[in-house]
Design an enzyme around this catalytic site. Sequence first.
Site, PDB file in Angstrom:
ATOM      1  N   HIS A   1       0.852  -1.110  -0.104  1.00 20.74           N
ATOM      2  CA  HIS A   1       0.076   0.070   0.223  1.00 20.74           C
ATOM      3  C   HIS A   1       0.920   1.113  -0.039  1.00 20.74           C
ATOM      4  O   HIS A   1       2.106   1.067   0.544  1.00 20.74           O
ATOM      5  CB  HIS A   1      -0.855   0.170   1.249  1.00 20.74           C
ATOM      6  CG  HIS A   1      -0.267   0.381   2.716  1.00 20.74           C
ATOM      7  ND1 HIS A   1      -0.096   1.556   2.999  1.00 20.74           N
ATOM      8  CD2 HIS A   1       0.438  -0.628   3.497  1.00 20.74           C
ATOM      9  CE1 HIS A   1       0.671   1.449   4.219  1.00 20.74           C
ATOM     10  NE2 HIS A   1       0.760   0.072   4.400  1.00 20.74           N
ATOM     11  N   CYS A   2       0.154   2.419  -0.396  1.00 20.51           N
ATOM     12  CA  CYS A   2       1.031   3.464  -0.382  1.00 20.51           C
ATOM     13  C   CYS A   2       0.059   4.452   0.681  1.00 20.51           C
ATOM     14  O   CYS A   2      -0.573   3.873   1.537  1.00 20.51           O
ATOM     15  CB  CYS A   2       1.194   4.222  -1.696  1.00 20.51           C
ATOM     16  SG  CYS A   2      -0.413   4.730  -2.489  1.00 20.51           S
ATOM     17  N   VAL A   3       0.294   5.780   0.512  1.00 17.54           N
ATOM     18  CA  VAL A   3      -0.422   6.589   1.664  1.00 17.54           C
ATOM     19  C   VAL A   3      -1.821   6.437   1.405  1.00 17.54           C
ATOM     20  O   VAL A   3      -2.218   6.581   2.695  1.00 17.54           O
ATOM     21  CB  VAL A   3      -0.169   8.189   1.415  1.00 17.54           C
ATOM     22  CG1 VAL A   3      -0.446   8.916   2.480  1.00 17.54           C
ATOM     23  CG2 VAL A   3       1.471   8.305   1.464  1.00 17.54           C
ATOM     24  N   THR A   4      -2.536   6.249   0.307  1.00 14.79           N
ATOM     25  CA  THR A   4      -3.885   6.307   0.210  1.00 14.79           C
ATOM     26  C   THR A   4      -4.578   4.855  -0.453  1.00 14.79           C
ATOM     27  O   THR A   4      -5.423   4.800  -0.124  1.00 14.79           O
ATOM     28  CB  THR A   4      -4.503   7.380  -0.767  1.00 14.79           C
ATOM     29  OG1 THR A   4      -3.714   7.448  -1.967  1.00 14.79           O
ATOM     30  CG2 THR A   4      -4.296   8.610   0.271  1.00 14.79           C
ATOM     31  N   ARG A   5      -3.631   4.071  -1.092  1.00 12.09           N
ATOM     32  CA  ARG A   5      -4.165   3.114  -2.023  1.00 12.09           C
ATOM     33  C   ARG A   5      -3.614   1.644  -1.581  1.00 12.09           C
ATOM     34  O   ARG A   5      -2.349   1.673  -1.076  1.00 12.09           O
ATOM     35  CB  ARG A   5      -3.886   3.370  -3.530  1.00 12.09           C
ATOM     36  CG  ARG A   5      -4.636   4.568  -3.934  1.00 12.09           C
ATOM     37  CD  ARG A   5      -4.005   5.145  -5.376  1.00 12.09           C
ATOM     38  NE  ARG A   5      -3.091   5.867  -5.157  1.00 12.09           N
ATOM     39  CZ  ARG A   5      -2.013   6.485  -6.000  1.00 12.09           C
ATOM     40  NH1 ARG A   5      -2.050   5.810  -6.905  1.00 12.09           N
ATOM     41  NH2 ARG A   5      -1.183   7.441  -5.630  1.00 12.09           N
TER      42      ARG A   5
END
Length: 476
Positions: A27-31
């Site tokens: 995952h990244c910051v939002t996804r």
Amino acid sequence: MAVNYKKSAEQILEAIGGEANISSATHCVTRLRLVLQDESQVDTKALEELDVVKGTFSANGQFQIILGNGVVDKVYKELMALTGREEQSKDDVKEAAAKKGNPLQRAIKVLADVFIPILPAIVTAGLLMGLNNVLTGTDIFYDNASIIDVHPQWTDFADIINVIASTAFTFLPALIGWSAVKRFGGSPLLGIVLGLILVNPALLSAWDYGNAREAGEIPVWNLFGLEIQKLGYQGQVLPVFVASIILAKIEVFLRKRIPDSFHLLTVAPIALLVTSFITFIAVGPITFAIGNGIADGFIWLFDTIPAIAGFLYGIIYGPLVITGMHHTFLAVDLQLTSGDAGGTFLWPILALSNIAQGSAAFAMYFVLKNKNLKGLASTSGLSAWLGITEPALFGVNLRFRFPFLAAIISSGFAGMFISMQNVLAHTVGVGGVPGIFVIQPGSWGAFAIGMGIVILLPFIATLLYGKIRNPKSLHE
Ligand SMILES: OC[C@H]1O[C@H](O[C@H]2O[C@H](CO)[C@@H](O)[C@H](O)[C@H]2O)[C@H](O)[C@@H](O)[C@@H]1O
């Protein structure tokens, strides 16, 4: 109501086709970023009906589910617990995604892998350069004078900022060397050293090459009768890129064949020596010519037919982001900023294209009825205005088609306008609205008009079309 992260993870898992369909996940910051065995097994509708899901899209071999900051990490943890998987880094997942796709897609991916890690340094340098421009540019706050002309006590302050800002560009080959050698499996440190060799002050700076050639004063080495230009590669992209591939391959080759105890003594010296000689003799001059040739081609095009070239680049930049090919142009931007053009005319169009996608997504906020989609339209619109367009592109604009068309056509017109006005960016900066900071002060007025076009046109066109025509895609 508090989110039940475990339940959300279960629902997401079911909608993406179960554990067996996941090749890798991070995952990244939002996804959530998933590489799936078969994306056709995803029940997108069920996924997007979940309260926690703000949108989904598929890009560059990854299926991405937008959950939002502070939620995504918790759902990811539950997902890993449910599937009994180890948490993976973004690099692991990118690697799994890279194995998918045809040779062209994979080649483009390689370029992106090399340039994306150095982007923060370049963008930071771009912002600082913008600050220096404000302090030293004439006619911004005073007629025929700059801030430092009127307030000379700020001169050295501006000069220090200039030193800080220009460092990433002066030593660009070291940044590319670090990233490229790492990407090709070699030691990043050797990549940095290779890049620094290519900008060693003992060499004629690439920036002085044109004048030295005209004066017939290019210094040369004489190797047993073979003359080699003693040329540095400041601001160049291709020479160090190709040299780094050679270095990494030699290093990997030697490491496999030489016993561990001799590595320190042999691997790095041989790899650096062989690569540097090959680069100074052949790779450097050839790729220097190719790089300058590509840049000259773009300069010719934008000088000869600015309206058409600007229109086309404005139109195709959005579709390029969809394919991931846009990162290839970063290399051209960097080449242009270091050459005779005095800046890049491509990057300002990129910034406007980002704004156009954001404006179309903002308009969709007023067109859509679904709460989740409305949320996605506003957050992804803001993200595009700040330079990251994938959430707006895949989450909203492409899904409903007409916002995407409105955005690319508007971006084409804005690109046409600013190309006719010869708008240049000193360097690559933060895309979208903050883009104005790296535009050369003399072009601010024209760029602002371009911004006006991409803020208003896609917004109004999307809003009117969505409200008045109420197209089928809104109800699919
Ligand atoms: O090429 C320089 C720009 O790179 C980033 O923007 C581009 O890549 C993003 C991620 O793929 C994409 O969302 C955006 O549309 C592209 O313009 C970076 O965000 C920019 O600040 C930078 O100028």
